[in-house]
Design an enzyme around this catalytic site. Structure first.
Site, PDB file in Angstrom:
ATOM      1  N   ARG A  12      -2.592 -26.860  -6.678  1.00 47.75           N
ATOM      2  CA  ARG A  12      -3.367 -25.751  -6.737  1.00 47.75           C
ATOM      3  C   ARG A  12      -4.289 -25.924  -6.141  1.00 47.75           C
ATOM      4  O   ARG A  12      -4.350 -25.044  -4.846  1.00 47.75           O
ATOM      5  CB  ARG A  12      -3.663 -25.443  -8.235  1.00 47.75           C
ATOM      6  CG  ARG A  12      -4.151 -24.527  -8.982  1.00 47.75           C
ATOM      7  CD  ARG A  12      -5.710 -24.013  -8.508  1.00 47.75           C
ATOM      8  NE  ARG A  12      -6.879 -25.233  -8.473  1.00 47.75           N
ATOM      9  CZ  ARG A  12      -8.052 -25.696  -7.584  1.00 47.75           C
ATOM     10  NH1 ARG A  12      -8.207 -24.838  -7.265  1.00 47.75           N
ATOM     11  NH2 ARG A  12      -8.725 -26.873  -8.637  1.00 47.75           N
ATOM     12  N   ASP A  13      -5.509 -26.200  -5.464  1.00 45.23           N
ATOM     13  CA  ASP A  13      -6.702 -26.780  -4.586  1.00 45.23           C
ATOM     14  C   ASP A  13      -5.874 -26.422  -3.340  1.00 45.23           C
ATOM     15  O   ASP A  13      -6.454 -25.537  -2.440  1.00 45.23           O
ATOM     16  CB  ASP A  13      -7.575 -27.634  -5.104  1.00 45.23           C
ATOM     17  CG  ASP A  13      -9.081 -27.389  -4.501  1.00 45.23           C
ATOM     18  OD1 ASP A  13      -9.011 -26.182  -3.869  1.00 45.23           O
ATOM     19  OD2 ASP A  13      -9.798 -27.559  -5.614  1.00 45.23           O
ATOM     20  N   HIS A 203     -14.182 -34.570  -9.241  1.00 49.54           N
ATOM     21  CA  HIS A 203     -13.734 -33.148  -8.502  1.00 49.54           C
ATOM     22  C   HIS A 203     -14.283 -33.560  -7.298  1.00 49.54           C
ATOM     23  O   HIS A 203     -15.204 -32.567  -6.780  1.00 49.54           O
ATOM     24  CB  HIS A 203     -13.233 -32.452  -8.805  1.00 49.54           C
ATOM     25  CG  HIS A 203     -12.498 -30.664  -8.044  1.00 49.54           C
ATOM     26  ND1 HIS A 203     -11.373 -30.536  -8.341  1.00 49.54           N
ATOM     27  CD2 HIS A 203     -13.063 -31.029  -6.713  1.00 49.54           C
ATOM     28  CE1 HIS A 203     -10.326 -29.733  -7.431  1.00 49.54           C
ATOM     29  NE2 HIS A 203     -12.094 -29.624  -6.481  1.00 49.54           N
ATOM     30  N   HIS A 205     -14.330 -32.917  -2.641  1.00 47.81           N
ATOM     31  CA  HIS A 205     -14.049 -32.743  -1.011  1.00 47.81           C
ATOM     32  C   HIS A 205     -14.051 -33.312   0.247  1.00 47.81           C
ATOM     33  O   HIS A 205     -15.614 -34.241  -0.375  1.00 47.81           O
ATOM     34  CB  HIS A 205     -13.976 -30.761  -1.344  1.00 47.81           C
ATOM     35  CG  HIS A 205     -13.327 -30.417  -2.169  1.00 47.81           C
ATOM     36  ND1 HIS A 205     -12.057 -29.341  -1.662  1.00 47.81           N
ATOM     37  CD2 HIS A 205     -13.278 -30.157  -3.221  1.00 47.81           C
ATOM     38  CE1 HIS A 205     -12.472 -29.037  -2.096  1.00 47.81           C
ATOM     39  NE2 HIS A 205     -12.697 -28.866  -3.636  1.00 47.81           N
ATOM     40  N   CYS A 236     -11.686 -24.226  -0.975  1.00 43.13           N
ATOM     41  CA  CYS A 236     -11.921 -22.752  -2.067  1.00 43.13           C
ATOM     42  C   CYS A 236     -12.013 -21.751  -1.084  1.00 43.13           C
ATOM     43  O   CYS A 236     -13.071 -21.843  -0.349  1.00 43.13           O
ATOM     44  CB  CYS A 236     -12.586 -22.706  -3.143  1.00 43.13           C
ATOM     45  SG  CYS A 236     -13.213 -21.409  -3.823  1.00 43.13           S
ATOM     46  N   ASN A 245      -9.655 -31.432   0.074  1.00 44.21           N
ATOM     47  CA  ASN A 245      -9.468 -32.494  -1.323  1.00 44.21           C
ATOM     48  C   ASN A 245      -9.723 -34.208  -0.992  1.00 44.21           C
ATOM     49  O   ASN A 245      -9.769 -34.326   0.038  1.00 44.21           O
ATOM     50  CB  ASN A 245      -9.514 -32.235  -2.795  1.00 44.21           C
ATOM     51  CG  ASN A 245      -8.940 -30.875  -3.235  1.00 44.21           C
ATOM     52  OD1 ASN A 245      -9.179 -30.076  -2.509  1.00 44.21           O
ATOM     53  ND2 ASN A 245      -9.996 -31.292  -4.510  1.00 44.21           N
TER      54      ASN A 245
HETATM   55  P1  HMG Z   1     -11.518  -8.148 -10.365  1.00 45.54           P
HETATM   56  O1  HMG Z   1     -11.302  -7.715  -8.747  1.00 45.54           O
HETATM   57  O2  HMG Z   1     -12.883  -8.364 -10.573  1.00 45.54           O
HETATM   58  O3  HMG Z   1     -10.538  -8.135 -11.594  1.00 45.54           O
HETATM   59  O4  HMG Z   1     -10.926  -9.627  -9.265  1.00 45.54           O
HETATM   60  P2  HMG Z   1     -10.534  -6.761 -12.098  1.00 45.54           P
HETATM   61  O5  HMG Z   1     -10.287  -7.293 -13.529  1.00 45.54           O
HETATM   62  O6  HMG Z   1     -11.064  -5.525 -11.970  1.00 45.54           O
HETATM   63  O7  HMG Z   1      -8.867  -6.893 -11.959  1.00 45.54           O
HETATM   64  C1  HMG Z   1      -8.189  -6.257 -10.403  1.00 45.54           C
HETATM   65  C2  HMG Z   1      -6.967  -6.408 -10.499  1.00 45.54           C
HETATM   66  O8  HMG Z   1      -6.225  -7.461 -10.831  1.00 45.54           O
HETATM   67  C3  HMG Z   1      -6.431  -5.808 -11.677  1.00 45.54           C
HETATM   68  O9  HMG Z   1      -5.132  -5.318 -11.478  1.00 45.54           O
HETATM   69  C4  HMG Z   1      -5.748  -6.780 -12.808  1.00 45.54           C
HETATM   70  O10 HMG Z   1      -4.686  -6.394 -13.479  1.00 45.54           O
HETATM   71  C5  HMG Z   1      -5.692  -7.798 -11.617  1.00 45.54           C
HETATM   72  P3  HMG Z   1      -4.215  -4.332 -10.314  1.00 45.54           P
HETATM   73  O11 HMG Z   1      -4.728  -2.825 -11.162  1.00 45.54           O
HETATM   74  O12 HMG Z   1      -5.811  -3.744  -9.222  1.00 45.54           O
HETATM   75  O13 HMG Z   1      -2.623  -3.645 -10.308  1.00 45.54           O
HETATM   76  N1  HMG Z   1      -5.828  -9.253 -12.286  1.00 45.54           N
HETATM   77  C6  HMG Z   1      -5.383 -10.341 -12.350  1.00 45.54           C
HETATM   78  N2  HMG Z   1      -4.425 -10.812 -11.691  1.00 45.54           N
HETATM   79  C7  HMG Z   1      -2.880 -11.688 -12.121  1.00 45.54           C
HETATM   80  N3  HMG Z   1      -3.625 -12.678 -12.415  1.00 45.54           N
HETATM   81  C8  HMG Z   1      -5.269 -12.543 -12.854  1.00 45.54           C
HETATM   82  C9  HMG Z   1      -5.688 -11.596 -12.547  1.00 45.54           C
HETATM   83  N4  HMG Z   1      -6.656 -11.306 -13.075  1.00 45.54           N
HETATM   84  C10 HMG Z   1      -7.428  -9.144 -13.173  1.00 45.54           C
HETATM   85  N5  HMG Z   1      -5.853 -13.506 -13.882  1.00 45.54           N
HETATM   86  C11 HMG Z   1     -10.477 -11.846 -10.782  1.00 45.54           C
HETATM   87  C12 HMG Z   1     -11.419 -11.251 -10.844  1.00 45.54           C
HETATM   88  C13 HMG Z   1     -10.615 -13.697 -11.418  1.00 45.54           C
HETATM   89  C14 HMG Z   1      -9.414 -11.457 -10.792  1.00 45.54           C
HETATM   90  C15 HMG Z   1     -10.373 -12.346  -8.915  1.00 45.54           C
HETATM   91  O14 HMG Z   1     -11.663 -12.812  -8.723  1.00 45.54           O
HETATM   92  C16 HMG Z   1      -9.371 -14.243  -8.588  1.00 45.54           C
HETATM   93  O15 HMG Z   1      -9.000 -13.646  -9.235  1.00 45.54           O
HETATM   94  N6  HMG Z   1      -9.951 -14.977  -8.529  1.00 45.54           N
HETATM   95  C17 HMG Z   1      -9.719 -15.947  -8.377  1.00 45.54           C
HETATM   96  C18 HMG Z   1     -10.739 -17.210  -7.236  1.00 45.54           C
HETATM   97  C19 HMG Z   1      -9.519 -18.071  -7.263  1.00 45.54           C
HETATM   98  O16 HMG Z   1      -8.296 -18.742  -7.756  1.00 45.54           O
HETATM   99  N7  HMG Z   1     -10.660 -18.839  -6.430  1.00 45.54           N
HETATM  100  C20 HMG Z   1     -10.196 -20.112  -6.056  1.00 45.54           C
HETATM  101  C21 HMG Z   1      -9.828 -21.350  -7.198  1.00 45.54           C
HETATM  102  S1  HMG Z   1     -11.617 -22.008  -8.107  1.00 45.54           S
HETATM  103  C22 HMG Z   1     -11.409 -23.563  -6.574  1.00 45.54           C
HETATM  104  O17 HMG Z   1     -10.817 -23.782  -5.900  1.00 45.54           O
HETATM  105  C23 HMG Z   1     -12.553 -24.436  -6.807  1.00 45.54           C
HETATM  106  C24 HMG Z   1     -12.023 -25.817  -7.485  1.00 45.54           C
HETATM  107  O18 HMG Z   1     -11.471 -26.223  -7.086  1.00 45.54           O
HETATM  108  C25 HMG Z   1     -12.867 -27.069  -8.506  1.00 45.54           C
HETATM  109  C26 HMG Z   1     -14.163 -27.315  -7.105  1.00 45.54           C
HETATM  110  O19 HMG Z   1     -13.732 -27.739  -6.050  1.00 45.54           O
HETATM  111  O20 HMG Z   1     -15.568 -26.359  -7.479  1.00 45.54           O
HETATM  112  C27 HMG Z   1     -11.415 -25.345  -9.184  1.00 45.54           C
HETATM  113 MG    MG Z   2     -11.897 -27.728  -6.071  1.00 48.34          MG
END
Ligand code: HMG
Ligand code: MG
Length: 299
Positions: A12-13, A203, A205, A236, A245
């Site tokens: 995932r990450d 967690h 990095h 991220c 990481n």
């Molecule tokens: P948005 O544009 O505000 O969402 O994005 P929305 O609700 O307006 O929807 C827009 C479109 O996305 C729509 O589709 C929804 O149906 C669809 P359209 O009508 O345009 O075809 N949609 C989705 N599709 C699939 N899965 C979903 C979903 N939700 C809405 N869950 C949203 C908001 C949260 C969706 C977007 O910003 C997003 O997906 N962000 C993901 C961010 C991400 O993955 N970041 C990396 C992970 S976090 C990380 O790495 C940190 C961590 O490792 C710890 C650390 O190191 O700190 C965990």
């Molecule tokens: Mg991370």
């Protein structure tokens, strides 16, 4: 011998941040290989918008391809839609992601901090009703790439709220690898004092080559569960400056040398590092890799 649990987050990450688009079938095969080394827990995918993170497309196919009894598998979910997709795919554990600053939440998942808190709480409460384990990340727990140093009281407060909403565990994340061991000591001492070490995970990095030192410090504070990523993949896409990481092989090597039990076969892990190279198309590997390889070759 004391056990430390390694939660592998490479699928995932790690892969979310690569330029190669690894197919769901190849991601499931990677997860099977990781589990075969003895890794007990894997974050297998994220149910996020494929427009935001194209590399995580097909999360449902990844979950469907796995033997869910083989390990403790979880999936990251950013909102209720993602939670419902994960539940429909059969996920038994999910992780919500709450960043400690307003700006980071907006950049990552397009919600302010207050909304993210509400959404994470609703998901954790729903997961509880559905019999799905709910875990929470508190991201940018030391430094935010947009707002700078994060006050400790805020991390404590957000952790408290995630437990109150039903999280069985909270993972404290140094998203951009900006923490140093003194800060880790201070933060984890306070966290462990209030919540106990058993319900917390860390967690890190490795941006500033301090992930291992920080992991050691968290261990000293009593933490016994760590996220890490095979080959040190990761970052991220929405947090500028987030490098890879903590590499799983570095973490496991440290733990074994310090006398902890992980259940993981380090030599088998090295073969998975080679496999990951072929998937992502470039060199990967933690800092311990040359030594581990030479030891393996000499054996
Ligand atoms: P948005 O544009 O505000 O969402 O994005 P929305 O609700 O307006 O929807 C827009 C479109 O996305 C729509 O589709 C929804 O149906 C669809 P359209 O009508 O345009 O075809 N949609 C989705 N599709 C699939 N899965 C979903 C979903 N939700 C809405 N869950 C949203 C908001 C949260 C969706 C977007 O910003 C997003 O997906 N962000 C993901 C961010 C991400 O993955 N970041 C990396 C992970 S976090 C990380 O790495 C940190 C961590 O490792 C710890 C650390 O190191 O700190 C965990
Ligand atoms: Mg991370």
């Amino acid at each position: 011998m004391e056990t430390v649990v390694v939660n592998e987050v490479g699928p995932r990450d790690g892969l979310q941040n690569e330029s190669a688009q690894v197919t769901p079938g190849d991601r499931a095969e990677l997860i099977r290989r990781l589990v075969a080394t003895g890794i007990p827990a894997v974050e297998v995918a994220s149910f996020v918008s494929p427009k935001a993170v194209p590399k995580m497309a097909g999360a449902d196919e990844v979950v469907a391809a796995l033997d869910l009894d083989a390990a403790d598998f979880s999936a990251l979910v950013p909102n209720m839609k993602g939670y419902e997709m994960a539940r429909a795919a059969g996920a038994r554990a999910v992780a919500v992601v709450l960043s400690a600053t307003d700006t980071m939440n907006r950049k990552n998942i397009n919600m302010d901090l207050t909304t993210t808190l509400r959404v994470c709480s609703e998901i954790l409460e729903q997961a509880r009703r559905d019999g799905i384990s709910g875990r929470a990340y508190v991201s940018v727990a030391v430094t935010c790439p947009f707002e700078g140093r994060v006050p400790e009281f805020r991390v404590l407060d957000l952790t408290r709220r995630m437990f109150a909403a039903g999280a069985f565990e909270v993972t404290i994340a140094d998203t951009i690898g900006a923490a140093n061991p003194s800060q880790v000591k201070e933060l984890f001492t306070a966290l462990v004092e209030e919540f106990g070490a058993r319900r917390l995970a860390a967690h890190f990095h490795d941006t500033r080559a301090l992930a291992l030192a920080n992991a050691w410090q968290a261990l000293e504070c009593g933490i016994r569960k760590f996220d890490s990523s095979i080959g040190g993949l990761g970052g991220c896409p929405f947090a500028p400056g987030a490098a890879g990481n903590l590499a799983t092989e570095d973490l496991v090597s440290l733990l074994h040398q310090a006398g902890f039990h992980t259940g993981i076969d380090l030599e088998a892990l090295l073969e998975v590092v080679t496999h990951v190279r072929s998937l992502v198309g470039h060199d990967v590997g933690g800092r311990t890799l040359p030594w581990l390889r030479s030891r393996h070759a000499a054996a």
